[in-house]
Write a protein that holds these residues in place. Structure first.
Motif, PDB file in Angstrom:
ATOM      1  N   LYS A 102      -5.815 -17.626 -70.053  1.00  0.00           N
ATOM      2  CA  LYS A 102      -6.522 -18.560 -69.162  1.00  0.00           C
ATOM      3  C   LYS A 102      -6.962 -17.858 -67.888  1.00  0.00           C
ATOM      4  CE  LYS A 102      -4.398 -22.836 -70.824  1.00  0.00           C
ATOM      5  NZ  LYS A 102      -3.416 -23.924 -70.552  1.00  0.00           N
ATOM      6  N   LEU A 103      -6.140 -16.940 -67.398  1.00  0.00           N
ATOM      7  CA  LEU A 103      -6.515 -16.195 -66.191  1.00  0.00           C
ATOM      8  C   LEU A 103      -7.745 -15.335 -66.448  1.00  0.00           C
ATOM      9  CD1 LEU A 103      -6.043 -14.962 -63.348  1.00  0.00           C
ATOM     10  CD2 LEU A 103      -4.503 -13.321 -64.459  1.00  0.00           C
ATOM     11  N   ILE A 104      -7.716 -14.510 -67.489  1.00  0.00           N
ATOM     12  CA  ILE A 104      -8.811 -13.560 -67.688  1.00  0.00           C
ATOM     13  C   ILE A 104     -10.077 -14.230 -68.219  1.00  0.00           C
ATOM     14  CG2 ILE A 104      -7.237 -11.618 -67.992  1.00  0.00           C
ATOM     15  CD1 ILE A 104      -7.523 -11.784 -70.943  1.00  0.00           C
ATOM     16  N   SER A 105      -9.958 -15.486 -68.660  1.00  0.00           N
ATOM     17  CA  SER A 105     -11.147 -16.236 -69.073  1.00  0.00           C
ATOM     18  C   SER A 105     -11.668 -17.136 -67.956  1.00  0.00           C
ATOM     19  CB  SER A 105     -10.835 -17.079 -70.312  1.00  0.00           C
ATOM     20  OG  SER A 105      -9.885 -18.096 -70.006  1.00  0.00           O
ATOM     21  N   GLY A 106     -10.992 -17.119 -66.804  1.00  0.00           N
ATOM     22  CA  GLY A 106     -11.451 -17.891 -65.661  1.00  0.00           C
ATOM     23  C   GLY A 106     -11.027 -19.339 -65.657  1.00  0.00           C
ATOM     24  N   ARG A 107     -10.114 -19.723 -66.561  1.00  0.00           N
ATOM     25  CA  ARG A 107      -9.678 -21.123 -66.617  1.00  0.00           C
ATOM     26  C   ARG A 107      -8.498 -21.416 -65.691  1.00  0.00           C
ATOM     27  NH1 ARG A 107      -8.159 -22.083 -72.414  1.00  0.00           N
ATOM     28  NH2 ARG A 107      -7.984 -19.807 -72.499  1.00  0.00           N
ATOM     29  N   GLN A 108      -7.867 -20.382 -65.153  1.00  0.00           N
ATOM     30  CA  GLN A 108      -6.847 -20.553 -64.135  1.00  0.00           C
ATOM     31  C   GLN A 108      -7.157 -19.620 -62.972  1.00  0.00           C
ATOM     32  OE1 GLN A 108      -2.952 -20.101 -65.996  1.00  0.00           O
ATOM     33  NE2 GLN A 108      -2.825 -22.297 -66.402  1.00  0.00           N
ATOM     34  N   LYS A 109      -6.693 -20.008 -61.794  1.00  0.00           N
ATOM     35  CA  LYS A 109      -7.054 -19.305 -60.566  1.00  0.00           C
ATOM     36  C   LYS A 109      -5.888 -18.486 -60.028  1.00  0.00           C
ATOM     37  CE  LYS A 109     -11.005 -21.480 -60.682  1.00  0.00           C
ATOM     38  NZ  LYS A 109     -12.220 -20.751 -61.113  1.00  0.00           N
ATOM     39  N   TYR A 110      -6.194 -17.710 -59.009  1.00  0.00           N
ATOM     40  CA  TYR A 110      -5.187 -16.977 -58.245  1.00  0.00           C
ATOM     41  C   TYR A 110      -5.632 -17.028 -56.792  1.00  0.00           C
ATOM     42  CZ  TYR A 110      -8.711 -13.281 -58.771  1.00  0.00           C
ATOM     43  OH  TYR A 110      -9.883 -12.578 -58.763  1.00  0.00           O
ATOM     44  N   SER A 111      -4.800 -16.538 -55.887  1.00  0.00           N
ATOM     45  CA  SER A 111      -5.080 -16.670 -54.459  1.00  0.00           C
ATOM     46  C   SER A 111      -6.395 -15.999 -54.079  1.00  0.00           C
ATOM     47  CB  SER A 111      -3.940 -16.057 -53.646  1.00  0.00           C
ATOM     48  OG  SER A 111      -4.216 -16.153 -52.253  1.00  0.00           O
ATOM     49  N   SER A 112      -7.179 -16.698 -53.282  1.00  0.00           N
ATOM     50  CA  SER A 112      -8.492 -16.208 -52.855  1.00  0.00           C
ATOM     51  C   SER A 112      -8.406 -14.880 -52.113  1.00  0.00           C
ATOM     52  CB  SER A 112      -9.161 -17.251 -51.954  1.00  0.00           C
ATOM     53  OG  SER A 112      -8.369 -17.488 -50.780  1.00  0.00           O
ATOM     54  N   VAL A 273     -15.349 -18.224 -53.038  1.00  0.00           N
ATOM     55  CA  VAL A 273     -14.441 -17.213 -53.574  1.00  0.00           C
ATOM     56  C   VAL A 273     -13.599 -17.800 -54.700  1.00  0.00           C
ATOM     57  CG1 VAL A 273     -12.504 -15.689 -53.032  1.00  0.00           C
ATOM     58  CG2 VAL A 273     -14.393 -15.913 -51.415  1.00  0.00           C
ATOM     59  N   VAL A 274     -13.072 -18.999 -54.500  1.00  0.00           N
ATOM     60  CA  VAL A 274     -12.244 -19.649 -55.518  1.00  0.00           C
ATOM     61  C   VAL A 274     -13.032 -19.853 -56.813  1.00  0.00           C
ATOM     62  CG1 VAL A 274     -11.091 -21.811 -56.114  1.00  0.00           C
ATOM     63  CG2 VAL A 274     -10.657 -20.754 -53.889  1.00  0.00           C
ATOM     64  N   LYS A 275     -14.314 -20.129 -56.676  1.00  0.00           N
ATOM     65  CA  LYS A 275     -15.153 -20.371 -57.851  1.00  0.00           C
ATOM     66  C   LYS A 275     -15.639 -19.083 -58.513  1.00  0.00           C
ATOM     67  CE  LYS A 275     -16.702 -24.943 -56.327  1.00  0.00           C
ATOM     68  NZ  LYS A 275     -17.864 -25.753 -55.862  1.00  0.00           N
ATOM     69  N   GLY A 276     -15.197 -17.933 -57.977  1.00  0.00           N
ATOM     70  CA  GLY A 276     -15.511 -16.672 -58.642  1.00  0.00           C
ATOM     71  C   GLY A 276     -16.601 -15.852 -58.007  1.00  0.00           C
ATOM     72  N   ASN A 277     -17.044 -16.245 -56.805  1.00  0.00           N
ATOM     73  CA  ASN A 277     -18.171 -15.561 -56.181  1.00  0.00           C
ATOM     74  C   ASN A 277     -17.778 -14.775 -54.934  1.00  0.00           C
ATOM     75  OD1 ASN A 277     -20.135 -16.651 -58.047  1.00  0.00           O
ATOM     76  ND2 ASN A 277     -19.860 -18.612 -57.020  1.00  0.00           N
ATOM     77  N   GLY A 278     -16.543 -14.273 -54.908  1.00  0.00           N
ATOM     78  CA  GLY A 278     -16.099 -13.449 -53.798  1.00  0.00           C
ATOM     79  C   GLY A 278     -16.493 -11.994 -53.999  1.00  0.00           C
ATOM     80  N   PRO A 279     -16.196 -11.145 -53.015  1.00  0.00           N
ATOM     81  CA  PRO A 279     -16.604  -9.739 -53.099  1.00  0.00           C
ATOM     82  C   PRO A 279     -16.032  -8.994 -54.297  1.00  0.00           C
ATOM     83  CG  PRO A 279     -15.903 -10.312 -50.864  1.00  0.00           C
ATOM     84  CD  PRO A 279     -15.552 -11.470 -51.726  1.00  0.00           C
ATOM     85  N   ASN A 281     -14.140 -10.641 -57.103  1.00  0.00           N
ATOM     86  CA  ASN A 281     -13.656 -11.481 -58.203  1.00  0.00           C
ATOM     87  C   ASN A 281     -13.842 -10.827 -59.566  1.00  0.00           C
ATOM     88  OD1 ASN A 281     -14.247 -13.467 -55.923  1.00  0.00           O
ATOM     89  ND2 ASN A 281     -13.230 -14.817 -57.404  1.00  0.00           N
ATOM     90  N   ALA A 282     -15.061 -10.399 -59.841  1.00  0.00           N
ATOM     91  CA  ALA A 282     -15.361  -9.834 -61.157  1.00  0.00           C
ATOM     92  C   ALA A 282     -14.558  -8.557 -61.399  1.00  0.00           C
ATOM     93  CB  ALA A 282     -16.860  -9.555 -61.272  1.00  0.00           C
ATOM     94  N   GLU A 283     -14.448  -7.728 -60.363  1.00  0.00           N
ATOM     95  CA  GLU A 283     -13.695  -6.480 -60.483  1.00  0.00           C
ATOM     96  C   GLU A 283     -12.229  -6.742 -60.774  1.00  0.00           C
ATOM     97  OE1 GLU A 283     -12.178  -3.035 -57.363  1.00  0.00           O
ATOM     98  OE2 GLU A 283     -14.105  -4.023 -57.010  1.00  0.00           O
ATOM     99  N   ARG A 284     -11.627  -7.714 -60.077  1.00  0.00           N
ATOM    100  CA  ARG A 284     -10.202  -8.002 -60.270  1.00  0.00           C
ATOM    101  C   ARG A 284      -9.930  -8.506 -61.688  1.00  0.00           C
ATOM    102  NH1 ARG A 284      -9.712  -5.119 -56.181  1.00  0.00           N
ATOM    103  NH2 ARG A 284      -9.431  -6.021 -54.101  1.00  0.00           N
TER     104      ARG A 284
END
Length: 317
Positions: A102-112, A273-279, A281-284
């Motif tokens: 769920k994390l690597i598919s973007g269905r769960q989040k982690y701290s911004s 950032v939470v929605k995946g558009n931070g500096p 996100n994709a790299e992490r």
């Protein structure tokens, strides 16, 4: 224990949490309580694992063997925190493999906060001081959360996070006693990390959809804004001792309130950032996905070895 609808069981659950008692894995609990805990603990565990990346990026470039050893130990601690928390989630019926997927598919989040880059070695110190400091404000109350396995896991986590904060502050103090360039490096890092650190506490209370219910269930003990205020009040005298300033023209002591006034973080940025558009996100996420895939052979070997041992034990029996 399978859950059943029962006014008696729900009344017992409510009485336990209202009296500041602990709910244990075999106790009855509402489905929504279980789901809320899985979401929160999983997000916490993911944050510890993803949080290894920004500082891990500096292990090979640490300026001395001592700093390298300190950083290695800290990153190792973060891995351990993730394991404690995944184990706590497992007591609620959550499968670690499923949580990772769920994390690597973007269905769960982690701290911004972990979606910002570490540009200089001063960032390692500022993460220890401000990011881990904010984490401590968030996590110490969780030692009294209503779910037993989560509360017990947090005791060790908080002790280690406290050490991490002191380590980060010590690094910054050393740099502030150094050259003009090192002092400028520290101040520049503080300027970049201050506002994202305030965002770690989440949206303001009037925009936080989960706070009220989590407070009622004693999962949380303080609101987002209460914790944010505590963090600011704690950090200002530390900054003065360190010799740095925070990039907030509205920051000042309010004698009437007995607390600091401070500006409003950019919560629109937090949501981006939470929605995946931070500096970063994709790299992490890509780094975490690659590490998970590279570890397939280890998991397969461990499972095969466990099955072999079990079969051998069964044959002996």
């Amino acid at each position: 224990m399978l859950e059943t609808e029962s006014p008696e069981l729900e009344a017992e659950f409510t009485a336990t949490v209202t009296a500041d008692g602990r709910i244990e894995p075999r106790d009855w609990m509402p489905d929504a309580y279980r789901a809320t805990l899985i979401r929160q603990i999983a997000q916490h565990a993911h944050s510890e694992i993803i949080g290894m990346q920004p500082e891990g990026n500096w292990i090979s470039r640490a300026p001395s063997l001592r700093r390298k050893a300190i950083l290695l130990a800290k990153v190792q601690d973060e891995a351990g925190h993730g394991l404690y928390l995944y184990a706590a989630a497992a007591t609620l019926g959550a499968d670690r493999t499923d949580l990772t997927e769920k994390l690597i598919s973007g269905r769960q989040k982690y701290s911004s906060i972990f979606n910002y880059p570490t540009l200089t070695f001063a960032d390692v110190g500022v993460i220890g001081w401000l990011v881990d400091g904010a984490a401590i404000c968030n996590q110490v109350p969780l030692c009294r959360t209503s779910y037993g396995p989560y509360a017990r896991a947090m005791i060790r986590v908080c002790k280690e996070e406290s050490f991490h904060q002191r380590q980060g502050y010590e690094l910054l103090m050393t740099m502030m006693r150094g050259s003009d360039n090192q002092r400028r490096m520290v101040q520049e890092s503080v300027d970049r990390w201050w506002w994202p650190s305030l965002m770690m506490f989440g949206p303001p209370d009037d925009s936080s959809p989960n706070t009220e219910r989590s407070m009622a269930w004693r999962i949380k003990r303080h609101t987002n804004d209460e914790l944010r205020q505590k963090f600011v009040d704690m950090s200002v005298p530390q900054a003065e001792a360190l010799g740095v300033t925070f990039p907030d023209p509205e920051l000042r002591w309010n004698e009437e309130r007995g607390q600091h006034d401070f500006g409003t973080p950019d919560f629109a940025e937090l949501m981006r950032v939470v929605k995946g558009n931070g500096p970063c996100n994709a790299e992490r996420i890509e780094h975490r996905r690659r590490a998970h895939e590279d570890g397939d052979w280890v998991r397969e070997a461990a499972a095969a070895y466990a099955a072999k041992r079990a079969a051998r034990a069964k044959g002996v029996a």
